[in-house]
Design a protein around this motif. Structure first.
Motif, PDB file in Angstrom:
ATOM      1  N   LEU A  25       0.815  -1.206   0.000  1.00  0.00           N
ATOM      2  CA  LEU A  25       0.000   0.000   0.000  1.00  0.00           C
ATOM      3  C   LEU A  25       0.851   1.260   0.000  1.00  0.00           C
ATOM      4  CD1 LEU A  25      -2.602  -1.212   2.650  1.00  0.00           C
ATOM      5  CD2 LEU A  25      -2.676  -1.490   0.163  1.00  0.00           C
ATOM      6  N   ALA A  26       2.030   1.167   0.559  1.00  0.00           N
ATOM      7  CA  ALA A  26       3.001   2.268   0.542  1.00  0.00           C
ATOM      8  C   ALA A  26       4.355   1.678   0.883  1.00  0.00           C
ATOM      9  CB  ALA A  26       2.627   3.361   1.546  1.00  0.00           C
ATOM     10  N   ASN A  27       5.406   2.254   0.304  1.00  0.00           N
ATOM     11  CA  ASN A  27       6.765   1.769   0.572  1.00  0.00           C
ATOM     12  C   ASN A  27       7.729   2.936   0.405  1.00  0.00           C
ATOM     13  OD1 ASN A  27       8.814  -0.070   1.147  1.00  0.00           O
ATOM     14  ND2 ASN A  27       9.098  -0.632  -0.997  1.00  0.00           N
ATOM     15  N   VAL A  28       8.075   3.569   1.496  1.00  0.00           N
ATOM     16  CA  VAL A  28       8.895   4.779   1.474  1.00  0.00           C
ATOM     17  C   VAL A  28      10.291   4.450   1.993  1.00  0.00           C
ATOM     18  CG1 VAL A  28       9.123   7.155   2.286  1.00  0.00           C
ATOM     19  CG2 VAL A  28       6.837   6.184   1.859  1.00  0.00           C
ATOM     20  N   VAL A  29      11.294   4.812   1.218  1.00  0.00           N
ATOM     21  CA  VAL A  29      12.688   4.550   1.599  1.00  0.00           C
ATOM     22  C   VAL A  29      13.491   5.829   1.448  1.00  0.00           C
ATOM     23  CG1 VAL A  29      14.767   3.195   1.159  1.00  0.00           C
ATOM     24  CG2 VAL A  29      12.506   2.159   0.788  1.00  0.00           C
ATOM     25  N   LEU A  30      14.175   6.222   2.508  1.00  0.00           N
ATOM     26  CA  LEU A  30      15.083   7.368   2.467  1.00  0.00           C
ATOM     27  C   LEU A  30      16.508   6.846   2.555  1.00  0.00           C
ATOM     28  CD1 LEU A  30      15.587  10.457   2.541  1.00  0.00           C
ATOM     29  CD2 LEU A  30      15.521  10.290   5.032  1.00  0.00           C
ATOM     30  N   SER A  31      17.288   7.037   1.502  1.00  0.00           N
ATOM     31  CA  SER A  31      18.670   6.561   1.480  1.00  0.00           C
ATOM     32  C   SER A  31      19.596   7.574   2.141  1.00  0.00           C
ATOM     33  CB  SER A  31      19.113   6.318   0.038  1.00  0.00           C
ATOM     34  OG  SER A  31      20.488   6.013  -0.014  1.00  0.00           O
ATOM     35  N   ARG A  60       4.997   8.863   8.763  1.00  0.00           N
ATOM     36  CA  ARG A  60       3.858   9.709   8.393  1.00  0.00           C
ATOM     37  C   ARG A  60       3.652   9.718   6.878  1.00  0.00           C
ATOM     38  NH1 ARG A  60       5.745  13.072  12.701  1.00  0.00           N
ATOM     39  NH2 ARG A  60       7.017  14.278  11.221  1.00  0.00           N
ATOM     40  N   GLN A  61       4.756   9.778   6.125  1.00  0.00           N
ATOM     41  CA  GLN A  61       4.656   9.784   4.667  1.00  0.00           C
ATOM     42  C   GLN A  61       4.063   8.475   4.144  1.00  0.00           C
ATOM     43  OE1 GLN A  61       8.329  10.789   2.633  1.00  0.00           O
ATOM     44  NE2 GLN A  61       7.542  10.122   0.631  1.00  0.00           N
ATOM     45  N   ALA A  62       4.484   7.347   4.724  1.00  0.00           N
ATOM     46  CA  ALA A  62       3.947   6.053   4.289  1.00  0.00           C
ATOM     47  C   ALA A  62       2.445   5.971   4.556  1.00  0.00           C
ATOM     48  CB  ALA A  62       4.685   4.923   4.994  1.00  0.00           C
ATOM     49  N   LEU A  63       2.005   6.416   5.732  1.00  0.00           N
ATOM     50  CA  LEU A  63       0.576   6.407   6.051  1.00  0.00           C
ATOM     51  C   LEU A  63      -0.201   7.310   5.095  1.00  0.00           C
ATOM     52  CD1 LEU A  63       0.882   6.550   9.938  1.00  0.00           C
ATOM     53  CD2 LEU A  63      -0.141   4.661   8.643  1.00  0.00           C
ATOM     54  N   ALA A  64       0.378   8.457   4.785  1.00  0.00           N
ATOM     55  CA  ALA A  64      -0.293   9.384   3.865  1.00  0.00           C
ATOM     56  C   ALA A  64      -0.399   8.786   2.465  1.00  0.00           C
ATOM     57  CB  ALA A  64       0.458  10.713   3.823  1.00  0.00           C
ATOM     58  N   GLU A  65       0.663   8.148   1.987  1.00  0.00           N
ATOM     59  CA  GLU A  65       0.634   7.553   0.646  1.00  0.00           C
ATOM     60  C   GLU A  65      -0.369   6.417   0.567  1.00  0.00           C
ATOM     61  OE1 GLU A  65       4.416   6.520  -0.982  1.00  0.00           O
ATOM     62  OE2 GLU A  65       5.222   8.555  -0.763  1.00  0.00           O
ATOM     63  N   ALA A  66      -0.529   5.682   1.664  1.00  0.00           N
ATOM     64  CA  ALA A  66      -1.505   4.591   1.692  1.00  0.00           C
ATOM     65  C   ALA A  66      -2.926   5.099   1.925  1.00  0.00           C
ATOM     66  CB  ALA A  66      -1.128   3.589   2.784  1.00  0.00           C
ATOM     67  N   GLY A  67      -3.050   6.367   2.321  1.00  0.00           N
ATOM     68  CA  GLY A  67      -4.360   6.922   2.628  1.00  0.00           C
ATOM     69  C   GLY A  67      -4.967   6.316   3.875  1.00  0.00           C
ATOM     70  N   LEU A  68      -4.115   5.998   4.848  1.00  0.00           N
ATOM     71  CA  LEU A  68      -4.557   5.318   6.060  1.00  0.00           C
ATOM     72  C   LEU A  68      -4.097   6.064   7.313  1.00  0.00           C
ATOM     73  CD1 LEU A  68      -3.562   1.651   5.107  1.00  0.00           C
ATOM     74  CD2 LEU A  68      -5.870   2.628   5.046  1.00  0.00           C
ATOM     75  N   GLY A  69      -4.829   5.841   8.399  1.00  0.00           N
ATOM     76  CA  GLY A  69      -4.381   6.264   9.704  1.00  0.00           C
ATOM     77  C   GLY A  69      -3.955   5.047  10.504  1.00  0.00           C
ATOM     78  N   LEU A  70      -3.360   5.257  11.646  1.00  0.00           N
ATOM     79  CA  LEU A  70      -2.919   4.130  12.468  1.00  0.00           C
ATOM     80  C   LEU A  70      -4.093   3.280  12.965  1.00  0.00           C
ATOM     81  CD1 LEU A  70      -0.025   5.769  14.512  1.00  0.00           C
ATOM     82  CD2 LEU A  70       0.179   3.885  12.870  1.00  0.00           C
ATOM     83  N   ASP A  71      -5.311   3.847  12.933  1.00  0.00           N
ATOM     84  CA  ASP A  71      -6.465   3.069  13.358  1.00  0.00           C
ATOM     85  C   ASP A  71      -6.783   1.938  12.385  1.00  0.00           C
ATOM     86  OD1 ASP A  71      -7.125   4.905  11.396  1.00  0.00           O
ATOM     87  OD2 ASP A  71      -9.148   5.265  12.154  1.00  0.00           O
ATOM     88  N   ALA A  72      -6.215   1.986  11.173  1.00  0.00           N
ATOM     89  CA  ALA A  72      -6.444   0.926  10.182  1.00  0.00           C
ATOM     90  C   ALA A  72      -5.375  -0.160  10.237  1.00  0.00           C
ATOM     91  CB  ALA A  72      -6.479   1.529   8.777  1.00  0.00           C
TER      92      ALA A  72
END
Length: 351
Positions: A25-31, A60-72
């Protein structure tokens, strides 16, 4: 079921969300490559400080990209080892904080298991399968019997293959990280110009060795006019990479023969880890699998190097089996997939 995965074991700060339908659903990587490039390698304290500075934002960026909150989210998975202990601790403490605050299951994942199970995320393969795990810190052949069930059939008796790539790149003045730079230079080189050794070929076991090959490259460099010409660098890279490929292919053939005896040829041959991104090595290993009648699987390039999706998936696999950890789970700098395997012995290795 959705799991948040956090990865901070080395020099990538990563977070991802994966569900039980094998969807990323989201995969954020900072090198952190630019942070470590001036030093010619990863500096543990620099890595840990960078993880601390950026991890909250990456989550936070991964949750935003997935369109989800931690409640999901149904669980929090994190690399609990092996790795650089400062970075691992940053990830573990962050994950524990989220899990405690939200009342969510906490899953301390072995980083190597993340790589080992990636093929189940990408291709949905069944157990058992044969795995070649090749990265900066590891070079192993394992029979993957199930989640948490690994039998190590071969390992390096000295250097990991990814480390050898990095050291050769440094000798040749290519920079860091070495793997992609050596691979790029090798495309314009002649692999036959330098007579480099092909370590361990023909040995009756499934172990690896790369220190002698690395030393042979150093000696070849010392015998050439300085500074090295671009063609010298290209030819050395091509020869080194060809020797690595020959060694990996020979070791894989032996392990495949063992796998055939146990499982009548059923199953897949999987290559995973950062070095699995090397296209020449993938092609050589694919040919070995094809000749043996085995399905060959290598993850997409973005899932070969360290990432949060593989940790989220490994956590999800464990969560489905009820393998949840307590908040007393401690970060580990070392954590073998097969703790029963005999210690490797050889050059530079103590029993």
């Amino acid at each position: 079921m959705i799991v948040l995965g956090i990865e901070t074991s080395c020099d990538e700060t990563a977070a991802a969300l994966v569900d039980d339908q094998r969807r990323i659903l989201a995969n954020v990587v900072l090198s952190q490559i630019e942070d470590h490039a001036p030093y010619g390698g990863v500096v543990p304290e620099v890595a840990a400080r960078a993880h601390l500075a950026h991890l909250d934002g990456i989550i936070r960026q991964a949750l935003a990209e997935a369109g989800l909150g931690l409640d999901a989210v149904d669980g929090i998975a994190v690399t609990a080892g092996p790795g650089l202990i400062g970075g691992v601790a940053v990830g573990v403490m962050t994950a524990k904080g989220i899990a405690a605050a939200r009342g969510l299951p906490f899953l301390g994942v072995n980083h190597l298991e993340g790589h080992a199970l990636t093929a189940r995320l990408t291709d949905g393969i069944e157990f058992p399968y044969l795995l070649l795990l090749v990265s900066g810190g590891h070079c192993q052949l394992l029979c993957v019997d199930g989640v948490g069930r690994y039998r190590r059939w071969g390992t390096t008796i000295d250097d990991a293959v990814g480390e050898a790539f990095d050291k050769v790149a440094k000798m040749l003045g290519l920079g860091h990280p070495g793997g992609p730079l050596v691979e790029a230079a090798a495309r314009g080189g002649d692999p036959r110009r330098f007579a480099l050794p092909r370590p361990m070929i023909g040995r009756p076991d499934c172990n690896f060795s790369f220190s002698g090959l690395k030393t042979a490259v150093r000696r070849a460099v010392a015998g050439l006019p300085q500074p090295l010409a671009a063609q010298d660098v290209a030819d050395l890279c091509a020869g080194f990479q060809d020797s690595v490929a020959a060694s990996l292919a020979d070791r894989a053939k032996r392990a495949i023969a063992m796998f055939h005896v146990e499982h009548s040829g059923n199953g897949a041959f999987v290559v995973a880890g950062g070095v699995a991104a090397n296209q020449m090595l993938r092609a050589r290993l694919s040919a070995v699998a094809e000749a043996a009648g085995m399905r060959f699987i290598a993850p997409p390039l973005k899932l070969c190097t360290d990432n949060g999706a593989m940790i989220a998936w490994a956590g999800l696999e464990r969560l489905r089996l009820g393998l949840v950890d307590g908040l007393d789970c401690a970060p580990r700098p070392r954590w073998p997939l097969d703790p029963t395997a005999a210690a490797a012995t050889g050059a530079g290795v103590k029993a």
